[in-house]
Design a protein around this motif. Structure first.
Motif, PDB file in Angstrom:
ATOM      1  N   TYR A   1       8.985  -5.264  -1.840  1.00  0.00           N
ATOM      2  CA  TYR A   1      10.124  -6.734  -1.085  1.00  0.00           C
ATOM      3  C   TYR A   1       9.014  -7.550  -0.420  1.00  0.00           C
ATOM      4  CZ  TYR A   1      13.209  -8.086   2.409  1.00  0.00           C
ATOM      5  OH  TYR A   1      14.275  -8.305   3.582  1.00  0.00           O
TER       6      TYR A   1
ATOM      7  N   GLU B   1       8.268   0.886  -7.786  1.00  0.00           N
ATOM      8  CA  GLU B   1       8.268   0.155  -8.690  1.00  0.00           C
ATOM      9  C   GLU B   1       8.794  -1.435  -7.500  1.00  0.00           C
ATOM     10  OE1 GLU B   1      11.704  -0.099 -12.118  1.00  0.00           O
ATOM     11  OE2 GLU B   1      10.163   1.020 -12.115  1.00  0.00           O
ATOM     12  N   SER B   2       9.852  -1.524  -7.468  1.00  0.00           N
ATOM     13  CA  SER B   2      10.387  -2.403  -6.229  1.00  0.00           C
ATOM     14  C   SER B   2       9.568  -2.850  -5.354  1.00  0.00           C
ATOM     15  CB  SER B   2      12.042  -2.383  -6.395  1.00  0.00           C
ATOM     16  OG  SER B   2      12.538  -1.893  -7.654  1.00  0.00           O
TER      17      SER B   2
ATOM     18  N   MET C   1       3.675  -2.599  -8.291  1.00  0.00           N
ATOM     19  CA  MET C   1       5.164  -3.308  -7.938  1.00  0.00           C
ATOM     20  C   MET C   1       5.471  -3.482  -9.462  1.00  0.00           C
ATOM     21  SD  MET C   1       5.980  -6.699  -6.015  1.00  0.00           S
ATOM     22  CE  MET C   1       5.233  -7.699  -7.094  1.00  0.00           C
ATOM     23  N   LYS C   2       6.569  -3.513 -10.225  1.00  0.00           N
ATOM     24  CA  LYS C   2       6.933  -3.891 -10.809  1.00  0.00           C
ATOM     25  C   LYS C   2       8.201  -5.108 -11.637  1.00  0.00           C
ATOM     26  CE  LYS C   2       5.674  -0.194 -13.859  1.00  0.00           C
ATOM     27  NZ  LYS C   2       4.361   0.161 -13.130  1.00  0.00           N
ATOM     28  N   LYS C   3       8.899  -4.897  -9.834  1.00  0.00           N
ATOM     29  CA  LYS C   3      10.056  -6.053  -9.552  1.00  0.00           C
ATOM     30  C   LYS C   3       9.874  -6.275  -8.476  1.00  0.00           C
ATOM     31  CE  LYS C   3      12.421  -2.970 -12.552  1.00  0.00           C
ATOM     32  NZ  LYS C   3      14.134  -1.873 -12.485  1.00  0.00           N
ATOM     33  N   LEU C   4      10.611  -7.374  -8.208  1.00  0.00           N
ATOM     34  CA  LEU C   4      10.378  -8.369  -6.472  1.00  0.00           C
ATOM     35  C   LEU C   4      11.475  -8.737  -6.037  1.00  0.00           C
ATOM     36  CD1 LEU C   4       8.211  -9.221  -4.050  1.00  0.00           C
ATOM     37  CD2 LEU C   4       8.402 -11.290  -5.236  1.00  0.00           C
ATOM     38  N   VAL C   5      11.963  -7.979  -4.923  1.00  0.00           N
ATOM     39  CA  VAL C   5      13.055  -8.483  -4.272  1.00  0.00           C
ATOM     40  C   VAL C   5      12.485  -9.582  -3.022  1.00  0.00           C
ATOM     41  CG1 VAL C   5      15.477  -8.615  -2.777  1.00  0.00           C
ATOM     42  CG2 VAL C   5      14.394  -6.264  -4.587  1.00  0.00           C
TER      43      VAL C   5
END
Length: 188
Positions: free
Chosen positions: A158, A155-156, A184-188
């Motif tokens: 980059y 889910e993350s 993708m649900k989160k992003l770095v």
């Protein structure tokens, strides 16, 4: 400028206005934010290449070892790749200029390899102890703003941005769309 003119005309010793001007500019900019700086006219073209996100060249990365320019990367699909250059090839001549064994610098070889799009660089290269000649038509070489865009886990995502240029926004949007398609649900 008025102060510099007075110093030039009235000061007892000879002064070097160019260096004084540069120091004055540097001093003024030091009091502004860290992102404000002065670009010399001689550096303008290289700076614009970075901002535009591309330049006209042959599409190789090189390293100078033992006074010899060695190809360390050939841009896939670029002019050098199409002409047949390979990693490990060594530059002997660019056009009629000898570049091996004469104290060549990175800046000098860059200037020789860059040029107007579709102009041809005539290269003499050493490959496996044999001299080979290549005619490489210069083309647009992209300078990507993103170093990486991938999923860290399920889910993350980059994304690493290495600079800001005219292409950064479009590259970022493309990378985001690619990662969103991968859930993708989160992003770095």
């Amino acid at each position: 400028q008025e102060v510099l003119d007075i110093i030039n005309n009235k000061y007892v010793d000879t002064v070097y206005a160019d260096s004084m001007s540069q120091e004055a500019i540097d001093g003024m900019l030091a009091h502004l934010d860290p992102h404000s700086y002065f670009i010399l006219a001689s550096d303008r073209e290289e700076m614009n290449e970075d901002l535009d996100g591309n330049f006209e060249g042959i599409g190789v990365e090189f390293q100078i070892l033992n006074d010899t320019v060695n190809v360390v990367n050939v841009l896939a699909g670029g002019p050098s790749d199409k002409a047949g250059l390979l990693v490990g090839d060594q530059f002997i001549k660019v056009n009629d200029s000898l570049v091996a064994g004469n104290g060549i610098t990175g800046e000098k070889i860059k200037k020789m390899l860059k040029g107007p799009g579709a102009s041809v660089a005539h290269l003499s290269m050493l490959r496996d102890h044999a001299l080979k000649n290549f005619d490489v038509a210069r083309g647009s070489i992209p300078l990507p703003a993103l170093d990486a865009a991938y999923m860290l886990n399920r889910e993350s995502g980059y994304i690493r941005i290495n600079k800001f240029s005219r292409t950064t926004y479009q590259e970022l949007l493309g990378a985001l769309q690619k990662l969103l398609k991968q859930s993708m649900k989160k992003l770095v």
